[in-house]
Motif scaffolding. Structure first.
Motif: not given
Length: 101
Positions: A81-101
């Motif tokens: 229940a703690t991780v699921v609401p964080l999933a969109p933010a985690l996906a955004l961080v991952l997408a930013t990292g992939l884009t930045d690389d």
């Protein structure tokens, strides 16, 4: 605490399997960071290593979520229940990292 050990062990195992697969896939698809400019590496390096880590974590969490750990004194439902609401933010961080690389 066995659940946390299992979670960490599974994430490590998944990362060890996924990292070479994604590295080779990144090379085949041309997803490479090429040397030059301010970069210190001498050869092209695949840029999707963070994806292996993210998939390993998600896979381990998913596996542990469906494993029979309900009676070990660890509140797995609360963890999920703690991780699921964080999933969109985690996906955004991952997408930013992939884009930045």
């Amino acid at each position: 605490m066995l659940v946390l050990f299992d979670l960490a062990s599974l994430a490590l195992l998944f990362a060890l399997v996924l990292t070479p697969l994604l590295r080779d896939g990144g090379r085949r698809l041309g997803l490479l960071d090429r040397p030059g400019g301010r970069k210190i590496h001498k050869r092209p390096v695949p840029r999707i290593g963070g994806l292996a880590v993210a998939l390993a974590y998600a896979g381990a969490l998913g596996f542990v979520a469906f494993a029979p750990y309900r009676n070990v004194g660890f509140d797995l439902d609360r963890l999920i229940a703690t991780v699921v609401p964080l999933a969109p933010a985690l996906a955004l961080v991952l997408a930013t990292g992939l884009t930045d690389d």
